[in-house]
Write a protein that holds these residues in place. Structure first.
Motif, PDB file in Angstrom:
ATOM      1  N   LYS A   1       0.844  -1.195   0.000  1.00  0.00           N
ATOM      2  CA  LYS A   1       0.000   0.000   0.000  1.00  0.00           C
ATOM      3  C   LYS A   1       0.882   1.248   0.000  1.00  0.00           C
ATOM      4  O   LYS A   1       2.069   1.198   0.352  1.00  0.00           O
ATOM      5  N   ARG A   2       0.279   2.376  -0.361  1.00  0.00           N
ATOM      6  CA  ARG A   2       1.018   3.639  -0.308  1.00  0.00           C
ATOM      7  C   ARG A   2       0.197   4.706   0.400  1.00  0.00           C
ATOM      8  O   ARG A   2      -1.035   4.717   0.348  1.00  0.00           O
ATOM      9  N   THR A   3       0.902   5.578   1.079  1.00  0.00           N
ATOM     10  CA  THR A   3       0.311   6.820   1.557  1.00  0.00           C
ATOM     11  C   THR A   3       0.816   7.946   0.662  1.00  0.00           C
ATOM     12  O   THR A   3       1.803   7.776  -0.062  1.00  0.00           O
TER      13      THR A   3
ATOM     14  N   GLY B   1       5.333  10.057   0.209  1.00  0.00           N
ATOM     15  CA  GLY B   1       4.647   9.289   1.250  1.00  0.00           C
ATOM     16  C   GLY B   1       5.405   8.011   1.515  1.00  0.00           C
ATOM     17  O   GLY B   1       6.595   7.887   1.231  1.00  0.00           O
TER      18      GLY B   1
ATOM     19  N   THR C   1      -7.517   1.264   8.228  1.00  0.00           N
ATOM     20  CA  THR C   1      -7.066   2.410   7.432  1.00  0.00           C
ATOM     21  C   THR C   1      -6.032   1.973   6.402  1.00  0.00           C
ATOM     22  O   THR C   1      -6.072   2.401   5.237  1.00  0.00           O
TER      23      THR C   1
ATOM     24  N   LEU D   1      -5.952   1.988   1.964  1.00  0.00           N
ATOM     25  CA  LEU D   1      -4.985   2.774   1.198  1.00  0.00           C
ATOM     26  C   LEU D   1      -4.868   2.264  -0.231  1.00  0.00           C
ATOM     27  O   LEU D   1      -5.143   1.095  -0.516  1.00  0.00           O
TER      28      LEU D   1
END
Length: 544
Positions: free
Chosen positions: A128-130, A140, A345, A349
Motif C-alpha cells: 500500500k502507499r500513503t 509518502g 485504514t 490505502l
C-alpha cells in the motif's frame, strides 16, 4: 477379509493400563493355546477378538517382530487401523489411549485450515502507499502488509507447484544431509518491487514499513509472524577446501547487514569433523565454527531470524533498488509497525502491488512433506484471525470447532500447538477418524497427495524404499527426541506415522502408528526408528 496376519508372538501383547506389556510365560502359553484352539490364527478383524487376546492379534508377524526389537522393550505402542469403505476396525492396540503424536499433530492444524478454506484458497500480500505520486516521486510511504504467505514466491517451481527438499533447510541443524531448492527465496519481494516500479513510482521520499500486526505468536520461543521470507531463516552453506585451508561459506539470501564470520577449517579427507550451529555475533554477524573434511559434501546450516519484520523490510528495500525504485529511508532501520494507522485504514490505502500465494494445497504440501513447524503454527494463527482474533492460541479452539463440525470427536485430541511439540496428545483411533473425515471429502485425493509417500518423498523418502509397500502409503511422520544422561542414550519420546494406505488386497485403509518412550543410539538410531515405524506400516499394507 484380512490375510491372517496374526501370530503367537502378537499374542504376547496385552493391554494393561492402556499400554502393551509382556505377560508371564505361563500366561502367554495359555493365550497361545487358546488361539490355536480357535484355528487360528483364525480370528480376524471382521469376526472379532480371539479368545483371551485383544485385537492386537491382528498385527502381522513382520510388524510384531519390529515392535519386539530391544529399542522398544519399554516402549508403549498405539496402533489403530480401519477400513475406509466399511468403517470396520482392523487393528486396535491401545487405540483409545492418549499418546504424544509429535508432528502428526500437523494433520489437525493443516487439516483444520483445509476444512475452513479448501485446497484452492490463497492469501494476497499487498503493498500500500500513503501520499501522492507526482512525476514518479511518492511523497509518502510504502507499506508491505504481511498476510501469512508461507513461501512468498520463494519456493515456486516453473509449473506453479511448490518445491521442497526431502531433507529441508528448516531441519538442517539437527538432521545431517539437508539441501536447498534452486529457487531464489527473494523472488516474491522482487515481484512486488517490480510492480511498484510499474505503477509509476521511481522514488519514495517517505518510509517503508512492514505491517506485521495481523497476529502475534511464537512457537518454542521462535517468532511466528505474518511476514515470511525464506521461512524466516538464513541458510549457511559450508563447502570444504583443501586440507589446512578455510572452508568456503555462502549465505542465502544475501541481505544487509547480515554477513558470515567463519572459523571453519578444512581437515584431511576422512578425518573427524564437525560444524557447530551458527550463532549470533556482533550485530549483523553470524558466527560459524568447526571443521569439514576435504572432499566431503557441502554442509547446510541455518540461522533463525529473531526479527523477521526488520529483515523483510531491508530485503524489500533492496528489491526496490534492484527494480529501479530509490528509497530515502534508512534500509537498516528497525521495522516499527506501531507508527502505522489502524489496520482498517491501511487496508483502505491505494494498492501499488500484490502477490498472490500458492493455493493452500501447495502450502499444505510444503508443511506436511517436510514437517514445517512454524508453517503449521502460522495456519493456526490464520484460523484465529479468520475468527476475528489476534492471539494465535485462539486458533486451536477454532480448529477444534471445525473438526467437531466435520464429525470428529475433538475430545480424542488435546493440543497445545499446531506443529506437534511436546505436550500434544491424541488417541490413535482419533487420528484414524481424522483421516476418515478427510477421505470422505471430494478433494480427498488432493489431501492425500500433501502427505509424504513411503519410499518416495518428504520425510518418508528413504523409508522402506525397497519395500513392496513403497508408493502405497501416504502418511504424516512425527518425531520427538529427548536425552537420557544417566545411561548415555537418546530417548525416543515419540515416533509416529499416520495417514492412508492402499493395501495389497486393494482395500483403502486409514491408520495411525505411535510408539512412545523407546531408546536409541543418537541421530542414526532416530533415523532407524523412522524406518522401523515405516516397516510396521509396510507390514500392515502387505497383510491386508
Amino acid at each position: 477379509m484380512a490375510a491372517h496376519p496374526s501370530s503367537a508372538s502378537a499374542a504376547s501383547y496385552a493391554l494393561t493400563r492402556g499400554r502393551p506389556v509382556r505377560r508371564a510365560a505361563t500366561v502367554l502359553a495359555l493365550m497361545v493355546s487358546a488361539t490355536l484352539m480357535t484355528s487360528c490364527f483364525g480370528g480376524t478383524a471382521e469376526t472379532g477378538v480371539q479368545s483371551g487376546v485383544p485385537a492386537t492379534s491382528d498385527l502381522p508377524d513382520a510388524a510384531v517382530q519390529v515392535m519386539e526389537k530391544p529399542e522398544y522393550v519399554n516402549a508403549a505402542w498405539h496402533i489403530s487401523v480401519s477400513d475406509l469403505e466399511t468403517g470396520s476396525t482392523l487393528i486396535d492396540l491401545a487405540g483409545d489411549v492418549m499418546a504424544e503424536p509429535a508432528s502428526f499433530t500437523k494433520s489437525y492444524s493443516v487439516g483444520a485450515a483445509w476444512l475452513r478454506w479448501g485446497p484452492d484458497h490463497t492469501v494476497t500480500t499487498p503493498v500500500k502507499r500513503t501520499g501522492e505520486v507526482t512525476g514518479g516521486v511518492l511523497a509518502g510511504d510504502l507499506v508491505l502488509v504481511g498476510k501469512g504467505d508461507l513461501t512468498l514466491g520463494g519456493r515456486t517451481k516453473a509449473d506453479g507447484t511448490v518445491d521442497f527438499a526431502n531433507f529441508d533447510h528448516n531441519d538442517a541443524n539437527p538432521v545431517p544431509g539437508a539441501t536447498l531448492t534452486p529457487e531464489d527465496p527473494l523472488t516474491g519481494l522482487d515481484d512486488l518491487a517490480a510492480q511498484v516500479r510499474a505503477s509509476g513510482i521511481t522514488s519514495v521520499t517517505g518510509g517503508v514499513t512492514v505491517d506485521d500486526r495481523l497476529f502475534q505468536g511464537q512457537l518454542a520461543g521462535e517468532p511466528i509472524t505474518p511476514i515470511i521470507v525464506n521461512q524466516n531463516i538464513l541458510d549457511v552453506l559450508i563447502t570444504p577446501g583443501q586440507p589446512g585451508a578455510p572452508a568456503t561459506v555462502e549465505l542465502t539470501p544475501a541481505v544487509a547487514p547480515w554477513q558470515i564470520v567463519s572459523n571453519v577449517t578444512t581437515v584431511a579427507a576422512g578425518a573427524d569433523a564437525k560444524v557447530d550451529d551458527p550463532v549470533a555475533g556482533a550485530p549483523g554477524q553470524i558466527v560459524v565454527n568447526g571443521s569439514v573434511a576435504a572432499g566431503s559434501e557441502p554442509q547446510l546450516k541455518t540461522f533463525l531470524l529473531r526479527d523477521p519484520s526488520t529483515f523483510a523490510r531491508t530485503a524489500f528495500i533492496e528489491a526496490l533498488g534492484r527494480a529501479g525504485v530509490s528509497v530515502a529511508a534508512d534500509p537498516l532501520a528497525i521495522n516499527d509497525s506501531s507508527t502505522l494507522p489502524a489496520a482498517t485504514t491501511v487496508d483502505a490505502l491505494p494498492e501499488v502491488a500484490q502477490l498472490v500465494s500458492l493455493p493452500l494445497s501447495e502450502e499444505a504440501t510444503y508443511v506436511m512433506k517436510i514437517s514445517y513447524n512454524r508453517g503449521a503454527q502460522t495456519l493456526i494463527c490464520l484460523l484465529a484471525v479468520d475468527a476475528g482474533k489476534k492471539d494465535c492460541e485462539d486458533g486451536l479452539g477454532v480448529a477444534g470447532q471445525l473438526w467437531a463440525d466435520a464429525g470428529l470427536d475433538s475430545d480424542g485430541a488435546s493440543l497445545v500447538d499446531g506443529s506437534g511439540l511436546a505436550g500434544n496428545y491424541i488417541t490413535a483411533a482419533n487420528g484414524v477418524e481424522l483421516q476418515r473425515v478427510m477421505a470422505a471429502r471430494s478433494d480427498a485425493d488432493q489431501w492425500k497427495s500433501t502427505m509424504p509417500i513411503l519410499g518416495v518423498d518428504g520425510s518418508l523418502a528413504s523409508v522402506q524404499a525397497d519395500s513392496p509397500a513403497a508408493d502405497k502409503v501416504f502418511a504424516k511422520t512425527g518425531t520427538l527426541v529427548g536425552g537420557d544422561l544417566m545411561n548415555g542414550r537418546t530417548r525416543l519420546n515419540t515416533k509416529a506415522l499416520g495417514g492412508v494406505m492402499e493395501a495389497e488386497s486393494g482395500r483403502r485403509l486409514a491408520f495411525v502408528i505411535i510408539v512412545n518412550q523407546g531408546f536409541v543410539d543418537g541421530i542414526q538410531g532416530v533415523l532407524a526408528a523412522n524406518d522401523d515405524v515405516g516397516a510396521v506400516a509396510a507390514a500392515i499394507q502387505q497383510a491386508y
